[in-house]
Every structure is written in C-alpha cells, then in structure tokens.
Design a protein around this motif. Structure first.
Motif, PDB file in Angstrom:
ATOM      1  N   LEU A   1       0.819  -1.210   0.000  1.00  0.00           N
ATOM      2  CA  LEU A   1       0.000   0.000   0.000  1.00  0.00           C
ATOM      3  C   LEU A   1       0.854   1.262   0.000  1.00  0.00           C
ATOM      4  N   ALA A   2       1.902   1.270   0.827  1.00  0.00           N
ATOM      5  CA  ALA A   2       2.784   2.436   0.880  1.00  0.00           C
ATOM      6  C   ALA A   2       3.418   2.695  -0.489  1.00  0.00           C
ATOM      7  N   LYS A   3       3.804   1.620  -1.176  1.00  0.00           N
ATOM      8  CA  LYS A   3       4.406   1.764  -2.503  1.00  0.00           C
ATOM      9  C   LYS A   3       3.360   2.134  -3.550  1.00  0.00           C
ATOM     10  N   LEU A   4       2.144   1.621  -3.400  1.00  0.00           N
ATOM     11  CA  LEU A   4       1.049   2.005  -4.306  1.00  0.00           C
ATOM     12  C   LEU A   4       0.816   3.515  -4.240  1.00  0.00           C
ATOM     13  N   ILE A   5       0.766   4.055  -3.035  1.00  0.00           N
ATOM     14  CA  ILE A   5       0.584   5.503  -2.868  1.00  0.00           C
ATOM     15  C   ILE A   5       1.735   6.261  -3.524  1.00  0.00           C
ATOM     16  N   ALA A   6       2.948   5.734  -3.370  1.00  0.00           N
ATOM     17  CA  ALA A   6       4.111   6.376  -3.986  1.00  0.00           C
ATOM     18  C   ALA A   6       3.987   6.410  -5.502  1.00  0.00           C
ATOM     19  N   VAL A   7       3.475   5.332  -6.091  1.00  0.00           N
ATOM     20  CA  VAL A   7       3.293   5.284  -7.547  1.00  0.00           C
ATOM     21  C   VAL A   7       2.300   6.347  -8.000  1.00  0.00           C
ATOM     22  N   ILE A   8       1.173   6.465  -7.304  1.00  0.00           N
ATOM     23  CA  ILE A   8       0.176   7.476  -7.678  1.00  0.00           C
ATOM     24  C   ILE A   8       0.761   8.877  -7.585  1.00  0.00           C
ATOM     25  N   LEU A   9       1.431   9.172  -6.485  1.00  0.00           N
ATOM     26  CA  LEU A   9       1.972  10.515  -6.277  1.00  0.00           C
ATOM     27  C   LEU A   9       3.047  10.855  -7.298  1.00  0.00           C
ATOM     28  N   LEU A  10       3.969   9.932  -7.512  1.00  0.00           N
ATOM     29  CA  LEU A  10       5.149  10.248  -8.312  1.00  0.00           C
ATOM     30  C   LEU A  10       4.971   9.974  -9.796  1.00  0.00           C
ATOM     31  N   SER A  11       3.755   9.605 -10.200  1.00  0.00           N
ATOM     32  CA  SER A  11       3.435   9.557 -11.621  1.00  0.00           C
ATOM     33  C   SER A  11       2.368  10.600 -11.952  1.00  0.00           C
ATOM     34  N   ALA A  12       2.210  11.579 -11.060  1.00  0.00           N
ATOM     35  CA  ALA A  12       1.167  12.587 -11.216  1.00  0.00           C
ATOM     36  C   ALA A  12       1.740  13.900 -11.739  1.00  0.00           C
ATOM     37  N   ARG A  13       0.919  14.623 -12.476  1.00  0.00           N
ATOM     38  CA  ARG A  13       1.291  15.943 -12.976  1.00  0.00           C
ATOM     39  C   ARG A  13       1.086  16.957 -11.857  1.00  0.00           C
ATOM     40  N   GLY A  14       2.149  17.643 -11.469  1.00  0.00           N
ATOM     41  CA  GLY A  14       2.066  18.605 -10.389  1.00  0.00           C
ATOM     42  C   GLY A  14       3.306  18.559  -9.521  1.00  0.00           C
ATOM     43  N   THR A  15       3.276  19.310  -8.431  1.00  0.00           N
ATOM     44  CA  THR A  15       4.372  19.308  -7.460  1.00  0.00           C
ATOM     45  C   THR A  15       4.008  18.363  -6.326  1.00  0.00           C
ATOM     46  N   VAL A  16       4.865  17.383  -6.074  1.00  0.00           N
ATOM     47  CA  VAL A  16       4.590  16.357  -5.061  1.00  0.00           C
ATOM     48  C   VAL A  16       5.126  16.815  -3.710  1.00  0.00           C
ATOM     49  N   PHE A  17       4.300  16.682  -2.691  1.00  0.00           N
ATOM     50  CA  PHE A  17       4.692  16.981  -1.319  1.00  0.00           C
ATOM     51  C   PHE A  17       4.643  15.689  -0.520  1.00  0.00           C
ATOM     52  N   LEU A  18       5.773  15.301   0.063  1.00  0.00           N
ATOM     53  CA  LEU A  18       5.850  14.103   0.902  1.00  0.00           C
ATOM     54  C   LEU A  18       5.986  14.532   2.355  1.00  0.00           C
ATOM     55  N   TYR A  19       5.245  13.877   3.227  1.00  0.00           N
ATOM     56  CA  TYR A  19       5.289  14.203   4.647  1.00  0.00           C
ATOM     57  C   TYR A  19       6.214  13.233   5.368  1.00  0.00           C
ATOM     58  N   GLN A  20       6.927  13.738   6.366  1.00  0.00           N
ATOM     59  CA  GLN A  20       7.943  12.951   7.066  1.00  0.00           C
ATOM     60  C   GLN A  20       7.415  11.603   7.542  1.00  0.00           C
ATOM     61  N   GLY A  21       8.161  10.554   7.216  1.00  0.00           N
ATOM     62  CA  GLY A  21       7.777   9.193   7.572  1.00  0.00           C
ATOM     63  C   GLY A  21       6.993   8.491   6.491  1.00  0.00           C
TER      64      GLY A  21
END
Length: 307
Positions: free
Chosen positions: A106-126
């Motif tokens: 699930l954590a990696k699934l979320i990463a795929v959605i975020l980092l294949s998206a058009r826009g500026t990605v914001f990651l929160y600590q942890g």
C-alpha cells in the motif's frame, strides 16, 4: 495579489485552501492574476460524507475519481499540489487497510500514484518509510489539543470513556506528529532524551533499516523519484485515463510526445483482472517482486510504452 507582487515575486507560494473547490482554485493560481503558484486541495483526503474521526476504511476509488479531475481538466489549466499526508491527518496506509501484510504494498502504491502525477509532489515525514498510525494506549499519551478537547466534548455528550477514546484514536493528529524515526534506538534516533511524545513503531519503520533493505518502501520512493527526474513525461505529460478500467482499477497513460508511460493500479485487497494487455510494454517499476496472472492485491505497475 499585493503579497505576491510586493513580497513574493521570486518565491514559490502554496495556499492552504480547504473547501474552495477546483474552480476557485483555478482562479487563485491563474498566472494572469498573480496570486498563488499552487494550492492544497483537501477534498480527496476523506471519502464523501466521512471525516477523520469516523471509524471507517478509506476507499481508494474516491482517490481515483479525485485524481482524474485534478490531473485532467484542472491540471490543463492550473498546476496541482500532489499529496495525501500532512501534520493534520492520520497516516493514509492505516486509513486504507491497517493489516500488516499489505503495509508495504500500500505504501508503494501511494508512492506510484503521487510520483506519476502531474504537479508538485509533497511528501510528509515518515511517508517515505511507510509510516502507519501509532498504537497509543490512552489519552495520557496524546498531546494534540484538538484531541484532548474532542475527548472532553464526547464525555460531556454522554459517551463512555471507551467510546470517546475509540473516536479520538481514529482521527487524532498525533498519529503523524510523533518523532521521525531514524534508527531502532530507544528514542528512534531522534533524541538522546525522552521527547515530548512517544515514538511510533521504530522496529519496523526506521530510516536506517530501510536504507539497507533493497525492497523497502524507502527504496521504492528513491527509485520512483529517480524515474520522475529522468522522464519529464511523468511530470509534465498529458494525463489520459483508461476509460475501460472499471471499479477498483486505476489505469492511465502519461505522454509528453517523446515518451509514453502506462500506469496500472489495483485499488482493492483482492486480485483483479488486468484491464488491458501489457505484453508489448516494458515494466520499469512494480510494488510486487513477482508478477502473476492479473493484478495482485494493491499491485501498482509502471510500464514504458514503445512508440
């Protein structure tokens, strides 16, 4: 407009704008208005009719619908902010499915959605470690003033202590406010002295251990950030949802004219038939070590499409 033109001309500005809606956000970020560069929209963080103090499992199909709107017409006009976690919300992995066997996927699934998206990605600590909600044992471990007030309000309204605690535990902001876990040391490597609030599950979720593990969530984020940096199509390319993808499948293309990528994601905890054939494509990232027939629970893949 005055702040932008007189103080922030050379700065990148982000507006915290809950409840404004996509149409208002287009106005807030329109270049000709000279106001904000981008804004945070919070509509995707809870399923419709729910709030973070409700005890429910987040349905990823809502995230799919929200991102199709955000990545489509909106991103054609304005530059989106891409995020699913911040200091005011419990951890997204826990909201979707708290079962330990699905944590990494699930954590990696979320990463795929975020980092294949058009826009500026914001990651929160942890988040880059796959952090989950903390197993707080009682109100004495919480520090969030909103949670303390919520508990008192629920007791005053006639709830039992157990009922009030269950509600507060679902939505407390302290889930995302515990110290960053650098090691599996006594205080997670954050401090040599007891911090203001307890540390989370440092035995599983600490940076030092994940940096040594080639299959960790941290490694997945590292790989996906590298892919995003190397391939502008994943940042600026057109977003083309696969219209034939049914419920529980989130599939789309990213294309900048030079390169084309296909992303397929199973949003459910059950196997799913692949929405389209991928034999002619090159698999460049997967959150599963081995591919099977169809999509495994919470499987997320990125393919390069040969033009």
């Amino acid at each position: 407009h005055e702040l932008k033109t007189r103080a922030f001309q050379e700065a990148f500005t982000v507006g915290e704008t809950p409840g404004t809606g996509l149409e208002m956000n287009k106005l807030l970020t329109a270049d000709e208005r000279e106001e904000l560069n981008t804004v945070f929209s919070f509509d995707h963080l809870e399923n419709l009719g729910k709030n973070r103090f409700d005890n429910y499992r987040y349905n990823l199909n809502h995230l799919k619908k929200s991102f199709i709107k955000l990545e489509g017409e909106y991103a054609d006009y304005a530059w989106p902010s891409i995020f699913v976690e911040n200091h005011d919300n419990p951890r997204m992995v826990s909201k979707i499915d708290p079962r330990e066997e699905y944590r990494d996927a699930l954590a990696k699934l979320i990463a795929v959605i975020l980092l294949s998206a058009r826009g500026t990605v914001f990651l929160y600590q942890g988040q880059e470690l796959g952090a989950v909600n903390v197993r707080f044992s009682g109100m004495g471990e919480l520090r969030d003033i909103e949670s303390l007030n919520k508990y008192r309000e629920l007791i005053a309204a006639g709830k039992t202590q157990e009922e009030a605690w269950d509600t507060v535990l679902c939505g407390t902001r302290d889930h995302s406010r515990t110290p960053m876990q650098w090691t599996d040391g006594i205080y997670g490597g954050f401090s040599e002295h007891e911090p203001w609030i307890r540390v989370g599950d440092k035995d599983i979720c600490n940076a030092a251990a994940q940096m040594q593990d080639e299959t960790s969530v941290w490694r997945a984020y590292q790989q996906l950030i590298s892919l995003r940096a190397m391939h502008p199509a994943l940042v600026y390319g057109r977003f083309e949802p696969l219209e034939s993808a049914k419920e529980d499948a989130f599939c789309y293309f990213r294309d900048d004219g030079d390169e084309r990528f296909y992303i397929e994601i199973n949003l459910a905890a059950k196997p799913l038939k692949q929405p389209r054939e991928t034999n002619s494509m090159e698999l460049i990232f997967s959150n599963y070590m081995a591919q099977g027939d169809g999509l495994q629970p919470y499987e997320a893949n990125i393919y390069r499409v040969n033009k």
